[in-house]
Motif scaffolding. Structure first.
Motif, PDB file in Angstrom:
ATOM      1  N   UNK A 141      52.193  57.574  -8.040  1.00 14.83           N
ATOM      2  CA  UNK A 141      52.441  57.654  -9.490  1.00 14.83           C
ATOM      3  C   UNK A 141      53.235  58.911  -9.846  1.00 14.83           C
ATOM      4  N   UNK A 142      52.958  60.003  -9.123  1.00 12.45           N
ATOM      5  CA  UNK A 142      53.604  61.280  -9.452  1.00 12.45           C
ATOM      6  C   UNK A 142      55.041  61.380  -8.966  1.00 12.45           C
ATOM      7  N   UNK A 143      55.364  60.643  -7.906  1.00 15.81           N
ATOM      8  CA  UNK A 143      56.699  60.778  -7.316  1.00 15.81           C
ATOM      9  C   UNK A 143      57.784  60.324  -8.301  1.00 15.81           C
ATOM     10  N   UNK A 144      58.826  61.130  -8.477  1.00 17.69           N
ATOM     11  CA  UNK A 144      59.964  60.650  -9.262  1.00 17.69           C
ATOM     12  C   UNK A 144      60.662  59.549  -8.460  1.00 17.69           C
ATOM     13  N   UNK A 145      61.037  58.473  -9.133  1.00 21.47           N
ATOM     14  CA  UNK A 145      61.617  57.333  -8.411  1.00 21.47           C
ATOM     15  C   UNK A 145      62.822  56.786  -9.165  1.00 21.47           C
ATOM     16  N   UNK A 146      63.730  56.171  -8.417  1.00 19.05           N
ATOM     17  CA  UNK A 146      64.822  55.413  -9.026  1.00 19.05           C
ATOM     18  C   UNK A 146      64.569  53.939  -8.731  1.00 19.05           C
ATOM     19  N   UNK A 147      64.883  53.096  -9.691  1.00 19.63           N
ATOM     20  CA  UNK A 147      64.777  51.641  -9.465  1.00 19.63           C
ATOM     21  C   UNK A 147      66.199  51.088  -9.381  1.00 19.63           C
ATOM     22  N   UNK A 148      66.516  50.482  -8.246  1.00 14.04           N
ATOM     23  CA  UNK A 148      67.903  50.076  -7.976  1.00 14.04           C
ATOM     24  C   UNK A 148      68.098  48.564  -7.941  1.00 14.04           C
ATOM     25  N   UNK A 149      67.009  47.823  -7.995  1.00 12.23           N
ATOM     26  CA  UNK A 149      67.108  46.354  -7.948  1.00 12.23           C
ATOM     27  C   UNK A 149      66.161  45.785  -8.986  1.00 12.23           C
ATOM     28  N   UNK A 150      66.723  45.542 -10.166  1.00 15.25           N
ATOM     29  CA  UNK A 150      65.898  45.127 -11.301  1.00 15.25           C
ATOM     30  C   UNK A 150      66.756  44.245 -12.183  1.00 15.25           C
ATOM     31  N   UNK A 151      66.348  42.992 -12.334  1.00 12.20           N
ATOM     32  CA  UNK A 151      67.064  42.079 -13.234  1.00 12.20           C
ATOM     33  C   UNK A 151      66.449  42.243 -14.615  1.00 12.20           C
ATOM     34  N   UNK A 152      67.241  42.648 -15.584  1.00 14.69           N
ATOM     35  CA  UNK A 152      66.654  42.897 -16.901  1.00 14.69           C
ATOM     36  C   UNK A 152      66.021  41.619 -17.456  1.00 14.69           C
ATOM     37  N   UNK A 153      66.627  40.478 -17.157  1.00 17.89           N
ATOM     38  CA  UNK A 153      66.044  39.201 -17.632  1.00 17.89           C
ATOM     39  C   UNK A 153      64.705  38.910 -16.950  1.00 17.89           C
ATOM     40  N   UNK A 154      64.473  39.560 -15.828  1.00 18.32           N
ATOM     41  CA  UNK A 154      63.226  39.372 -15.082  1.00 18.32           C
ATOM     42  C   UNK A 154      62.113  40.297 -15.544  1.00 18.32           C
ATOM     43  N   UNK A 155      62.383  41.050 -16.623  1.00 16.32           N
ATOM     44  CA  UNK A 155      61.337  41.913 -17.191  1.00 16.32           C
ATOM     45  C   UNK A 155      60.799  41.310 -18.487  1.00 16.32           C
ATOM     46  N   UNK A 156      61.150  40.046 -18.718  1.00 12.92           N
ATOM     47  CA  UNK A 156      60.812  39.377 -19.983  1.00 12.92           C
ATOM     48  C   UNK A 156      59.336  38.972 -19.965  1.00 12.92           C
ATOM     49  N   UNK A 157      58.495  39.807 -20.570  1.00 13.91           N
ATOM     50  CA  UNK A 157      57.049  39.550 -20.572  1.00 13.91           C
ATOM     51  C   UNK A 157      56.716  38.402 -21.545  1.00 13.91           C
ATOM     52  N   UNK A 158      55.726  37.592 -21.220  1.00 11.11           N
ATOM     53  CA  UNK A 158      55.382  36.441 -22.058  1.00 11.11           C
ATOM     54  C   UNK A 158      55.176  36.772 -23.535  1.00 11.11           C
ATOM     55  N   UNK A 159      54.526  37.911 -23.807  1.00  8.81           N
ATOM     56  CA  UNK A 159      54.246  38.267 -25.217  1.00  8.81           C
ATOM     57  C   UNK A 159      55.552  38.419 -25.986  1.00  8.81           C
ATOM     58  N   UNK A 160      56.498  39.127 -25.391  1.00 11.59           N
ATOM     59  CA  UNK A 160      57.800  39.343 -26.042  1.00 11.59           C
ATOM     60  C   UNK A 160      58.587  38.025 -26.130  1.00 11.59           C
ATOM     61  N   UNK A 161      58.442  37.205 -25.105  1.00  8.92           N
ATOM     62  CA  UNK A 161      59.125  35.903 -25.081  1.00  8.92           C
ATOM     63  C   UNK A 161      58.704  35.043 -26.285  1.00  8.92           C
ATOM     64  N   UNK A 162      57.385  35.005 -26.520  1.00  6.81           N
ATOM     65  CA  UNK A 162      56.881  34.221 -27.653  1.00  6.81           C
ATOM     66  C   UNK A 162      57.333  34.828 -28.984  1.00  6.81           C
ATOM     67  N   UNK A 163      57.308  36.164 -29.047  1.00  4.54           N
ATOM     68  CA  UNK A 163      57.705  36.849 -30.286  1.00  4.54           C
ATOM     69  C   UNK A 163      59.181  36.553 -30.613  1.00  4.54           C
ATOM     70  N   UNK A 164      60.034  36.668 -29.614  1.00  2.29           N
ATOM     71  CA  UNK A 164      61.472  36.454 -29.838  1.00  2.29           C
ATOM     72  C   UNK A 164      61.753  34.979 -30.134  1.00  2.29           C
ATOM     73  N   UNK A 165      61.077  34.084 -29.436  1.00  2.69           N
ATOM     74  CA  UNK A 165      61.256  32.644 -29.702  1.00  2.69           C
ATOM     75  C   UNK A 165      60.916  32.345 -31.160  1.00  2.69           C
ATOM     76  N   UNK A 166      59.820  32.954 -31.624  1.00  2.00           N
ATOM     77  CA  UNK A 166      59.367  32.700 -32.995  1.00  2.00           C
ATOM     78  C   UNK A 166      60.400  33.175 -34.007  1.00  2.00           C
ATOM     79  N   UNK A 167      60.889  34.398 -33.808  1.00  5.27           N
ATOM     80  CA  UNK A 167      61.824  34.905 -34.827  1.00  5.27           C
ATOM     81  C   UNK A 167      63.166  34.182 -34.792  1.00  5.27           C
TER      82      UNK A 167
END
Ligand code: HPA
Ligand code: ZN
Length: 329
Positions: free
Chosen positions: A6-32
């Motif tokens: 947890x303490x180590x500083x890290x870089x994330x180099x392989x991350x699809x932004x569309x793959x961070x779409x959490x269900x709660x946000x998905x429902x919220x955005x669908x609704x609006x």
């Protein structure tokens, strides 16, 4: 060990932004946006996160993207990830986005990139997380479509740092995109490509020889070929490995059988990443914690993996040095 991770500083180099779409946000955005999701509850949706291979995951991932319409939607998606990144002590992110997933259904390229980019600017200000942007071509589409996408990126050249290749791997080898990657290199982009996730080591060789990649996403299947291992090690080509993704997509049947330790022992330049964390059961620290436990990685190996993430990034040498000078563990 968990505290160290947890303490180590890290870089994330392989991350699809569309793959961070959490269900709660998905429902919220669908609704609006007055759109319906195929699943009526969050639990029903989550129950569908049971994949036998990459394609089953991609089918759901593309379907979920259908609710992303406005610049604010892309902004909210990206900002929510950056909050998580901060919690994971990620100091630098190189996020991938798939413009074709959105332009194919009538969303403007400008809507997608401007929403994502504004969130990255605000995330840097609010959380101190630096960033690079990787535009990925969908490999199940044609090379011509990739050329069109590269052309659409021209007005945004200053904010796109790298070009990648993702989506359905088998049957769509890197060589299908040789000409468009030659053009991307000509235009000065850093090059990365998914290779050897499900498809054999020959796809990794093609990414190297035909696309002339600077980095490989996944690369698990490289271990099939001793000459390839030697080549990757000697040329210090980084692999962005994603343990929980590999488990969820059945690239490995158990984390105990994950090739990460073999890769480290072979002298490969490996990093740990979360790929599509909303779907694969964990963000970056979870990937570190679970793979450490499964393979009994030492503290030194964990520190090495975090250092590698900084070294394999697109940051300038002096920026890397500032971060690495703080590695006093
Ligand atoms: N592999 C290939 N394409 C992808 C992935 C992946 O893990 N995630 C999003 N697009
Ligand atoms: Zn990926």
């Amino acid at each position: 060990m968990k505290d160290l991770i947890k303490k180590l500083p890290k870089a994330e180099l392989h991350l699809h932004i569309e793959g961070t779409f959490e269900p709660e946000l998905m429902f919220e955005i669908a609704k609006r946006n007055n759109l319906k999701i195929k699943y009526s509850t969050i639990d029903e949706l989550k129950a569908a996160y049971d994949f036998n291979n990459l394609q089953e995951f991609l089918d759901l991932y593309y379907e979920a993207c259908n609710v992303l319409i406005t610049k604010k939607d892309f902004y909210d998606l990206t900002y929510a990830y950056l909050k998580r990144a901060k919690e994971n002590n990620i100091v630098h992110v190189e996020i991938m986005f798939d413009p074709q997933t959105h332009t194919e259904r009538g969303i403007k390229f400008s809507t997608v990139i401007e929403g994502i980019h504004q969130a990255l600017i605000d995330g840097e200000k609010d959380f101190g997380i630096s960033y690079k942007l990787i535009m990925s071509f969908l490999r199940h589409l044609s090379e011509e479509a990739a050329f069109t996408t590269l052309e659409s990126a021209k007005p945004y050249k200053e904010i796109i740092d790298a070009i990648g290749l993702d989506s359905s791997e088998i049957g769509h080898p890197p060589s299908k995109f040789t000409r468009v990657f030659a053009e991307a290199r000509n235009q000065g982009y850093f090059i990365t490509a998914h290779a050897g996730e499900e498809a054999p080591s020959s796809y990794v060789w093609e990414a190297i020889k035909d696309l002339k990649v600077d980095r490989i996403d996944h690369g698990n299947k490289s271990l099939e070929d001793p000459n390839l291992i030697k080549y990757l090690a000697e040329n210090r080509i980084a692999l962005t490995v994603c343990p929980l993704s590999n488990l969820k997509l059945k690239v490995v049947n158990n984390l105990n059988n994950h090739p990460l330790k073999t890769m480290l022992d072979a002298g490969l330049f490996v990093t740990i990443n979360s790929d599509d964390p909303a779907y694969f059961g964990g963000y970056l620290n979870d990937n570190f914690i679970q793979i450490q436990g499964a393979l009994n990685l030492s503290e030194n190996e964990i520190i090495q993996l975090a250092r590698n993430s900084i070294e394999a990034s697109l940051l300038e040498d002096k920026q890397k040095k500032v971060i690495l000078d703080n590695f006093k563990f």
